[in-house]
Design a protein around this motif. Structure first.
Motif: not given
Length: 761
Positions: A136-153
């Motif tokens: 799961r953590e790798d999937v979450q990491d992908y989401i944060f990188k794919r959509y950007g740390s300014q737009h993801t939380a």
């Protein structure tokens, strides 16, 4: 616009996958139609009709990006070889099925899309996507990188003081002992507690603390993705997990209009993922675990489901679920979907579980409360099993509108529940029934069944998703039982203790060996039928050696003898003794006592350097040890201490008596109404509180052959004959049967003594 509201301060702009809504719409349509051909072929008119209808609604409500981002997450995880389960009400959507977000066919199950998304819905929908706990953590990491740390939380959450937590916290402040605090939360002691001065002090400030904030935390798996920077809406925390987290919960997110992506994890998927890999490694066979429809029609798989051979399998391994499936003679996907829901407390507490089983076996004898019940609930014999059933009845029987039905659904799932809200809906139900001239007594019974669901009902799509995963687990257990049970052991998190899963492994033909420094890995491994327990299961073994012992062996070959092992690992005396006592150094050919003598000479506080003999030119002497006997009973006690269960002997072998009972578990059905004595190995117990505020228990045991049986312990007997933990029990009880399933109503009950530890005695 979103949900008919113009965008403003209280409404977020949905993130568009390709920045423009039109592009998102075109891409979603293309993907959905391509996926429809994959799922249904080229000529399924009903599938095409439903896909086009859903796409229209999704576009009008501006949720194209929500589906596309979820698809993008699934696309990434699939590219990494990760296995997922899409569950929850999202499984009502044929578009989600075509995008491979879920594996539940909504046409086959007659699921309706409006349960997931409709024009009256006042909040964004959400998919629940489960991954293996270690992916799961790798999937979450992908989401944060794919959509950007300014737009993801990550979503936050706030726990509040409620009921027991209030009593516990005040009790701690007052300095009360844990046992006394626990007594204050025991409903069976309510009358005694009322006269307790300390309890009266607690209740005096109870109301003031109720629902006050307790502590902030992180939502179990909710991720927010926004078009504008998320700091436009909130400050962010960065808790120990390291991912930015908003300072409010899912309810506030819904009010603002944020879409939530639930990226969750569970051990059941870990079982499946690892079992598939083990089968490929051990048997050189590849399994497409997504071919679930074939599993559902497999006679051998359904035979195991019917007889309850499901230990280790997701959601269907508990004694209660095994008992229910045996009573239903469950042997199909559709029946399992229903079973996954009627096991829930809402159906059970209404008395409709037993009614459903009876009607399932005698469908032609069903008498429906009202023609509307037959019209809407024929599939479930007139019994409300799913949230959707309750909503349908409220609409069609009582004439309630869709808005009230949606509020009722949210109330049943624990969201926005309040007494005021439920009372208003109750009035609406009875007023509507009156207008439609429904008989009062029938309306009262229908509402009783509806209200019993509050807080506990399942959506049909949720049950269907669970049943898909159950079939995947059961397919693996049926055809690859040894690899499957190894995967269960290595992922932990099952319903039972490890000892039972080891027994299941042995019953499936696995030859289970104690840990060995020359054969074991950190986890349990399997080669052919030989299974070596892992170092991770040894109590007291340092994590450093759990990983290092097998790694050193892989790098530099097998250990040659005790001295070679000590030299190459640098292990200390205490850790070496642990390995010797568990039998992990038996490759040396020496007994445990010889090894213990040798390790003290090598590593003991008084051991001298080996070069001392050379220094004084003294000829080394060879000493012969006296015969040191190592008994199987001593070994069993070592295993009990260091593994938590004996492997070289069974718990029955350890008993002081040879008596094994009058009947076995599989013979119980032939003794209904009789008093019998049985000897059973404790597996688990469940405590329940009766309507009279008394405690009763349900137990589960294994007989000497390893077959399971269930016991019922009523309040009048349990105080005299309590459970006393793991071990074997002598049980006197009356055999009773319900729907062909036999169990034991316990009259007397005692734990049997085992042979004493020869070292201590």
């Amino acid at each position: 616009m979103r949900n008919g509201l113009p965008k403003g301060k209280d409404q977020s702009e949905p993130p568009h996958l390709y920045r423009q809504q039109k592009n998102d719409q075109e891409l979603l349509e293309k993907l959905a139609l391509s996926g429809m051909e994959y799922r249904y072929g080229k000529s399924n008119k009903e599938a095409l009709r439903r896909v086009k209808h859903e796409l229209k609604v999704i576009h009008e409500l501006d949720f194209c990006a929500y589906f596309l981002i979820t698809w993008d997450i699934i696309r990434y995880s699939s590219s990494q070889g990760y296995y997922h389960v899409g569950r929850g009400s999202g499984a009502n959507s044929i578009v989600a099925y075509c995008l491979k977000i879920t594996d539940v066919d909504p046409i086959e199950l007659n699921l309706y899309f409006e349960r997931f998304l409709n024009a009256q819905r006042t909040s964004p929908p959400d998919f629940d996507i489960d991954y293996s706990w270690d992916q799961r953590e790798d999937v979450q990491d992908y989401i944060f990188k794919r959509y950007g740390s300014q737009h993801t939380a990550l979503l936050g959450t706030m726990s509040t003081f409620k009921d027991r937590s209030i009593i516990r916290e005040i009790g701690k402040v007052m300095g009360l002992p844990k046992a006394e605090i626990d007594g204050f939360t025991d409903p069976t002691r309510a009358a005694i507690n009322r006269n307790n001065d300390a309890f009266r002090k607690i209740t005096a400030i109870y109301e003031r603390m109720a629902n006050m904030p307790n502590q902030r935390s992180i939502h179990a798996g909710g991720v927010l993705i926004t078009e504008e920077p998320i700091t436009y809406y909130t400050a962010l925390d960065r808790p120990p997990k390291g991912m930015a987290t908003v300072q409010w919960d899912m309810y506030e997110a819904e009010k603002i209009g944020f879409d939530k992506y639930d990226i969750l994890s569970q051990r059941g998927i870990g079982h499946i993922k690892m079992a598939v890999q083990l089968v490929e490694d051990n048997q050189q066979r590849k399994i497409d675990i997504h071919q679930v429809k074939g599993f559902m029609k497999d006679p051998a798989v359904n035979a195991n489901l019917r007889i309850g051979n499901t230990k280790g399998c997701f959601y269907i391994e508990s004694p209660a679920m095994i008992q229910l499936n045996r009573k239903l003679e469950c042997d199909s996907y559709l029946v399992l979907v229903a079973a996954s829901s009627i096991i829930r407390p809402g159906v059970a507490s209404s008395g409709m579980m037993g009614e459903y089983i009876k009607r399932h076996h005698n469908p032609n004898d069903v008498k429906y409360l009202h023609p509307v019940m037959e019209e809407q609930l024929k599939e479930t014999y007139g019994v409300m099993v799913y949230q959707e059933d309750v909503i349908k009845i409220c609409i069609h029987y009582a004439g309630m509108d869709g808005t009230d039905a949606d509020i009722l659904r949210r109330g049943m799932s624990g969201k926005w529940r309040s007494d005021h809200e439920m009372n208003r809906i109750k009035d609406s139900f009875f007023n509507g029934s009156l207008k439609l001239e429904r008989p009062k007594e029938i309306s009262a019974e229908v509402w009783r069944q509806v209200s019993s669901f509050a807080g506990y009902s399942f959506s049909k799509a949720h049950s269907a998703s669970f049943a898909v995963e159950s079939y995947q687990s059961l397919y693996l257990k049926t055809y690859f039982p040894r690899e499957f049970m190894v995967a269960v052991l290595n992922n932990y998190g099952g319903f039972y203790d490890r000892a039972l899963y080891v027994q299941e492994l042995q019953r499936s033909g696995g030859v289970v060996h104690l840990p060995c420094v020359n054969n074991s890995d950190s986890l349990v491994n399997i080669h052919g039928v030989d299974v070596h327990l892992g170092f991770v299961g040894i109590h007291g073994l340092n994590e450093t050696y759990i990983e290092m012992i097998p790694e050193e062996r892989r790098q530099n070959g097998p250990y040659q003898n005790l001295e070679d092992f000590v030299k190459r690992t640098g292990i200390g005396l205490e850790q070496a003794i642990t390995l010797i006592r568990v039998g992990a150094l038996r490759f040396t050919g020496k007994s445990k006592k010889e090894l213990l003598w040798a390790i003290h000479l090598l590593l003991g506080a008084k051991a001298k350097p080996s070069s001392s003999a050379e220094l004084f030119c003294v000829e080394a002497k060879n000493y012969s040890l006296p015969v040191l006997i190592n008994t199987s009973l001593e070994n069993a006690y070592h295993e009990l201490e260091l593994l938590g269960f004996p492997l070289s002997m069974t718990m029955f072998d350890l008993l002081q008596t040879d008596y094994r009972g009058e009947v076995g578990a599989n013979d119980l059905i032939n003794h209904v109404g009789q008093l019998v004595r049985m000897v059973g190995q404790y597996v688990c117990e469940k405590t329940v509180i009766t309507k009279n505020n008394q405690k009763m228990w349900f137990g589960n045991f294994l007989d000497v052959e390893g077959n399971g049986f269930d016991t019922v312990h009523f309040p009048n007997n349990t105080p005299l004959y309590p459970f006393r933990g793991a071990g074997c029990y002598l049980i006197l009880g009356k055999v009773v049967a319900e729907f062909g399933f036999a169990s034991l109503e316990v009259l007397k009950f005692a734990k049997l003594p085992i042979l004493p530890n020869p070292v201590i005695s």
